[in-house]
Design an enzyme around this catalytic site. Sequence first.
Site, PDB file in Angstrom:
ATOM      1  N   LYS A 229       0.879  -1.182   0.000  1.00  0.00           N
ATOM      2  CA  LYS A 229       0.000   0.000   0.000  1.00  0.00           C
ATOM      3  C   LYS A 229       0.910   1.224   0.000  1.00  0.00           C
ATOM      4  CE  LYS A 229      -3.736   2.081   2.764  1.00  0.00           C
ATOM      5  NZ  LYS A 229      -4.593   1.852   3.933  1.00  0.00           N
TER       6      LYS A 229
ATOM      7  N   ASP B 137       1.177   4.969   0.312  1.00  0.00           N
ATOM      8  CA  ASP B 137       0.378   6.077   0.838  1.00  0.00           C
ATOM      9  C   ASP B 137       1.066   7.422   0.577  1.00  0.00           C
ATOM     10  OD1 ASP B 137      -1.727   7.263   2.186  1.00  0.00           O
ATOM     11  OD2 ASP B 137      -1.537   6.038   3.983  1.00  0.00           O
TER      12      ASP B 137
ATOM     13  N   CYS C 157      -2.704   5.150  -2.565  1.00  0.00           N
ATOM     14  CA  CYS C 157      -3.478   5.698  -1.454  1.00  0.00           C
ATOM     15  C   CYS C 157      -2.962   7.100  -1.202  1.00  0.00           C
ATOM     16  CB  CYS C 157      -3.273   4.809  -0.223  1.00  0.00           C
ATOM     17  SG  CYS C 157      -4.130   5.397   1.249  1.00  0.00           S
TER      18      CYS C 157
ATOM     19  N   ASP D  15     -10.904   7.335   2.996  1.00  0.00           N
ATOM     20  CA  ASP D  15     -10.872   6.892   4.390  1.00  0.00           C
ATOM     21  C   ASP D  15     -12.271   6.881   4.994  1.00  0.00           C
ATOM     22  OD1 ASP D  15      -8.201   6.369   4.578  1.00  0.00           O
ATOM     23  OD2 ASP D  15      -7.657   8.298   5.448  1.00  0.00           O
TER      24      ASP D  15
HETATM   25  C1  DGJ Z   1      -4.118   7.212   5.272  1.00  0.00           C
HETATM   26  C2  DGJ Z   1      -4.786   6.042   4.603  1.00  0.00           C
HETATM   27  O1  DGJ Z   1      -5.833   6.479   3.804  1.00  0.00           O
HETATM   28  C3  DGJ Z   1      -5.252   5.056   5.651  1.00  0.00           C
HETATM   29  O2  DGJ Z   1      -5.907   3.995   5.028  1.00  0.00           O
HETATM   30  C4  DGJ Z   1      -4.077   4.588   6.457  1.00  0.00           C
HETATM   31  O3  DGJ Z   1      -3.214   3.843   5.641  1.00  0.00           O
HETATM   32  C5  DGJ Z   1      -3.363   5.773   7.067  1.00  0.00           C
HETATM   33  N1  DGJ Z   1      -3.019   6.759   6.086  1.00  0.00           N
HETATM   34  C6  DGJ Z   1      -2.122   5.334   7.775  1.00  0.00           C
HETATM   35  O4  DGJ Z   1      -1.386   6.378   8.222  1.00  0.00           O
END
Ligand code: DGJ
Length: 725
Positions: A478, A480, A528, A550
């Site tokens: 993932k 981010d 993400c 989120d």
């Molecule tokens: C933002 C993401 O959208 C969440 O799903 C999660 O991974 C957090 N960051 C973690 O810090």
Amino acid sequence: MSIHFNEQKKIFKLDSKGVSYVFKIYQEGFLAHLYFGAYIPDDNLPDFERRPVYASFSPQPASVEPYTFSPDTCPMEIGCNGGADLRIASIQIRNADGNAVTDMRYVSHKICSGKPALPGLPALYANTPDECETLEITMRDQVTGAECVLLYTVFERHPAITRSVIIRNASNKPMLIERAMSFCMDTNGCDYELISLYGRHMQERDFERRPLAHGTQGIGSRRGSSGHAQNPFIALISKGGNEDSGEAYGFNLVYSCNFKAEIEVDYNNTARVIMGINYDDFGWNLAPGEEFYTPEAVLVYSAEGLGGMSRAFHRLYNENLVRGEWKHKKRPLLVNNWEGTGMEFDDDKLYAIAAWAKETGIEMFVMDDGWFGRRDDDTSSLGDWKVNERKLKGGVGALVKRVKALGLKFGIWYEPEMISPDSDLYRAHPDWAIHVPNRECSVGRQQLVIDMTRKDVRDYLFDIMSEVLANNDIDYLKWDFNRNISEAGSALLPAERQKEFYHRYILGTYELMDRITKAYPHLLVEGCSGGGGRFDPGILYFSPQIWCSDNTDALSRVDIQFGTSLCYPASAQGAHVSASPRASYETKRNVALWGSFGYELDPAKISEEARNEIKAQIADYHKYYDLIHYGDLYRIICPWDDPYNCAWMFVDEDKTQALAIYLIKFKKERRGLFLRLKGLDPAKYYRWEETGEVFSGALLMNAGISLFRMPNEDGYSKTFFFTMV
Ligand code: DGJ
């Protein structure tokens, strides 16, 4: 699919599936746009001469017969700054004399099969050379020696054309590109409405529709990311057009950084559309012999309203944008610990979630933020991508082995583009954070952004990520990105190149994404950004799915999914069931099925009843997977038309299966309501799985299914599954 050049009339005709795009080499070598819309035959081309040719305050080149032609009133394929076309420009190059007059005229063209890659940039691609054809038109400014190569690709199976530009310095003097939009397209009128997707964290891609007005209007980002606030997508729809009717033009930029999409309605009532890198705070120095590639824009035409436009984008992206092993491979059903545990976990707690997942029928466990450095909250450690042994005893490898022994796949979270001020990395390399001299850095989520323009930074990130990725059997990553960029500057770029920063930043990010995905091709990468803050085709090129938001409250997330579906396929949107309280597990599942499905919770914190319900949901995920991921989406009742109810459905390519979902977000008194399905074969018969009743496609689409006896409750939802008999 074909690209033809009519030598006699000097007309280019590009035909994609059901679509024609026509333009002409006009007098003095200007490239005049003629038509973009439903297919027209080759022997009956649009009549250029009926257009307005001249307006008294529109300048004309001295060389043309007086009062016959002005570039300012002519629909153009490129909008050049500073000459006789005074509308918004798509290209602006400041030359060594200090002025920015840019005047591109046709020089030559070539047509070839396939689609060339754009160096360093994500772009659509041809699976086989014969499914695409590309036209390259070289234009030249005779005074400065600047050249533009306009690239057009048409697709055999899609009503779509991609466009981009190569800017070349064919002179012996330096130049500064000040504006490099990916395309310019003038429409034949202005009776359109503009649709765009605005939002914020937890409310991404909300639908907005407004009439075009005279003057300039548009959307953009200056955030160092495509961003939550606006998606790099716009559509123009003919007035009165809707989901199923009207002409819809969709424009989407394959780019993840600062962008702009602008429309100018001029005094001839035509609308010029430009889209590309945001020209605010942008500049690119081009030395003699150098080239600059703009990102690619995707143009889709539909005569079947927004629904047709969206389905065209979905098919195109599933076939010609998403890449790699996971393009067609079934994505594992996952559980992610973020909403369940936050950063408060250790290996045993994570293992317990994984063990429950296995028992429930879930296929992958994803460990989210908090496994590295000293990270127990968001104040520290980004950049220190070494395991926190206090939390994971024996390192990442030990947990991976335990989870794998259960028979699950394993996923891990990174935020490579960030650096915490409280990190060993920052203490060792403060210059690696994006900053400008003598100015304090603003923080976002208590973190700074790392300078992806630097090769040493990218090498560090690749190596430190590889320590985990190369040495452990990891299946999913993932990626981010949790803040926007401010005080943009790089310690390594000279003053005159600081304007190149944002574009270099994203090129650096793309390079790292490319290295990681090439080195670890089996990894399923999920993009993400604080939910879905960087949900764009550029990211989709590297990661076949992107976390959509989120916000996992099904009753508001459904709006986000509706908006996202305007141009992104279901397969692209990560969608999870969480423990959010407002809706039942059934409704949460029904909403999350519209995407790359998963769970995001700690089973220890939900009831046994909920756990049992989840177990019972898994079979349907498998049953509907192909239909949802590869079928056609039809939006039946959209949140932008009805704040109370919404409904959507998927139909497979052969129209043999259909799944419709109806959801009451907020109840209101119902006086007999029928859900009219879409996309079925009217002449065929379908069995409703729930009752065994058989209905004709015509009946289901025209009369609909009665919802009268259904409970009328906030948050109630229901699926309807039909198979052709
Ligand atoms: C933002 C993401 O959208 C969440 O799903 C999660 O991974 C957090 N960051 C973690 O810090």
